[in-house]
Motif scaffolding. Structure first.
Motif, short mmCIF file in Angstrom:
data_model
loop_
_atom_site.label_atom_id
_atom_site.label_comp_id
_atom_site.label_asym_id
_atom_site.label_seq_id
_atom_site.Cartn_x
_atom_site.Cartn_y
_atom_site.Cartn_z
N VAL A 72 -1.68 -7.35 -16.54
CA VAL A 72 -0.24 -7.35 -16.38
C VAL A 72 0.28 -5.96 -16.74
O VAL A 72 -0.07 -5.42 -17.80
CB VAL A 72 0.42 -8.41 -17.28
N THR A 73 1.07 -5.38 -15.87
CA THR A 73 1.59 -4.04 -16.11
C THR A 73 2.90 -3.85 -15.37
O THR A 73 3.15 -4.49 -14.34
CB THR A 73 0.58 -2.96 -15.68
N HIS A 74 3.74 -2.97 -15.89
CA HIS A 74 4.96 -2.57 -15.19
C HIS A 74 4.78 -1.24 -14.49
O HIS A 74 5.67 -0.77 -13.79
CB HIS A 74 6.11 -2.45 -16.19
N ASP A 75 3.60 -0.61 -14.66
CA ASP A 75 3.36 0.76 -14.23
C ASP A 75 2.62 0.79 -12.90
O ASP A 75 1.45 0.39 -12.82
CB ASP A 75 2.54 1.48 -15.30
N PRO A 76 3.24 1.27 -11.82
CA PRO A 76 2.55 1.33 -10.53
C PRO A 76 1.28 2.17 -10.57
O PRO A 76 0.30 1.85 -9.90
CB PRO A 76 3.60 1.95 -9.59
N ALA A 77 1.27 3.25 -11.35
CA ALA A 77 0.08 4.09 -11.43
C ALA A 77 -1.07 3.34 -12.07
O ALA A 77 -2.23 3.50 -11.67
CB ALA A 77 0.39 5.36 -12.22
N ALA A 78 -0.79 2.51 -13.07
CA ALA A 78 -1.84 1.70 -13.68
C ALA A 78 -2.33 0.62 -12.71
O ALA A 78 -3.54 0.41 -12.55
CB ALA A 78 -1.32 1.05 -14.97
N ALA A 79 -1.41 -0.04 -12.05
CA ALA A 79 -1.78 -1.11 -11.12
C ALA A 79 -2.61 -0.60 -9.95
O ALA A 79 -3.42 -1.34 -9.37
CB ALA A 79 -0.53 -1.81 -10.60
N ALA A 80 -2.44 0.67 -9.60
CA ALA A 80 -3.18 1.24 -8.48
C ALA A 80 -4.69 1.33 -8.76
O ALA A 80 -5.48 1.53 -7.83
CB ALA A 80 -2.63 2.62 -8.13
N TRP A 81 -5.11 1.17 -10.01
CA TRP A 81 -6.53 1.15 -10.33
C TRP A 81 -7.18 -0.18 -9.94
O TRP A 81 -8.41 -0.27 -9.87
CB TRP A 81 -6.74 1.41 -11.81
N ALA A 82 -6.39 -1.19 -9.72
CA ALA A 82 -6.92 -2.52 -9.42
C ALA A 82 -7.36 -2.62 -7.96
O ALA A 82 -6.92 -1.85 -7.10
CB ALA A 82 -5.87 -3.58 -9.72
N HIS A 83 -8.23 -3.59 -7.68
CA HIS A 83 -8.61 -3.85 -6.29
C HIS A 83 -7.46 -4.48 -5.52
O HIS A 83 -7.30 -4.28 -4.33
CB HIS A 83 -9.80 -4.81 -6.23
N HIS A 84 -6.67 -5.27 -6.22
CA HIS A 84 -5.57 -6.02 -5.61
C HIS A 84 -4.40 -6.06 -6.57
O HIS A 84 -4.60 -6.07 -7.80
CB HIS A 84 -5.98 -7.46 -5.27
N ALA A 85 -3.18 -6.08 -6.04
CA ALA A 85 -1.99 -6.19 -6.87
C ALA A 85 -1.13 -7.34 -6.37
O ALA A 85 -0.94 -7.52 -5.16
CB ALA A 85 -1.20 -4.89 -6.85
#
Length: 257
Positions: free
Chosen positions: A214-227
């Protein structure tokens, strides 16, 4: 709009039918006293070996969804399965046992005990459960995250990034079906945050771990395979191979709703 569509279960990575999802949330709603609806008929499937980010503006329901999916809270209605086991109807004792055995947690606060060494912090949950750690597995994790030389030191002697690395090992040492990470980089500087996100992605790809962040940060979420993007207690979009720019644009669009 994602090809997965809305009104259907949001699924992440197709897997053979004989395999159970790491997490399966089905038509879950959460209504608090006073009629506040934090989740509204949310469905999400996360298959083993995937890194999934859950994003949304403040009040979107992303943290409530994680709490229900992880067994930290009970939904008002709907089904939650972890590694094939239904948890929505379990009492608190049984939910605690399931979390201990099949779920790992990484939080923004490292939650390390100051008086214990790093090794004792890592193994404490297992020892409290009356279990011995798999030393070979633990040392493989410690080597992978780069803190093998720190096990005899106490948290105050380490940087924030090193403490969070220890928290990641602690979450994985029991070989859970899924690790839930709640804003795991929120207390870190940019360099340390980058290292932790790179580490989570690497553990998923190298050790076939499953991570829901869970994150509010788009840059952090971009590390995931899926959002997965949430708003008003609902899953409104799901993106494969997300980029920070696409996620930021999506959040900006939500702000104008």
């Amino acid at each position: 709009m994602s090809a997965w569509g809305l009104g259907r279960r949001t699924a992440v990575r197709a897997e053979p039918v004989e395999r159970a999802p790491a997490v399966a949330v089905s038509q879950v709603s959460k209504v608090y006293p006073g009629g506040v609806r934090a989740l509204d008929n949310v469905s999400l499937t996360v298959w083993p070996g995937t890194f999934v980010a859950v994003m949304g503006p403040s009040g979107s329901g992303k943290s409530t969804m994680m709490h229900c999916a992880a067994g930290l809270d009970s939904p008002t209605s709907g089904s939650v399965r972890i590694d094939g086991r239904e948890i929505a109807g379990l009492d608190e004792t049984c939910r605690t046992e399931l979390r201990r055995d099949r779920v790992g947690f990484v939080f923004q606060a490292y939650n390390l005990i100051p008086s214990l060494t790093l090794e004792d912090n890592i193994t404490l949950p297992l020892r409290l459960a009356g279990r011995s750690p798999d030393r070979q597995w633990m040392h493989a994790l410690v080597e992978r995250v780069g803190i093998s030389g720190c096990l005899g030191r106490r948290p105050a002697e380490l940087s924030g990034g090193q403490q969070q690395r220890a928290a990641v090992v602690r979450a994985l040492v029991a070989k859970p079906a899924v690790v839930f990470a709640d804003e795991p980089t929120g207390a870190l500087d940019l360099h340390s945050a980058h290292q932790i996100l790179q580490l989570l992605r690497g553990l998923v790809e190298e050790f076939h771990q499953t991570v829901v962040m869970v994150t509010h940060d788009p840059a952090a979420a971009a590390w995931a395979h899926h959002a997965v993007v949430m708003a008003d207690g609902k899953v409104i979009d799901a993106l494969e191979a997300p980029t920070a720019a696409r996620l930021a644009d999506r959040l900006i669009a939500l702000g104008g709703r």
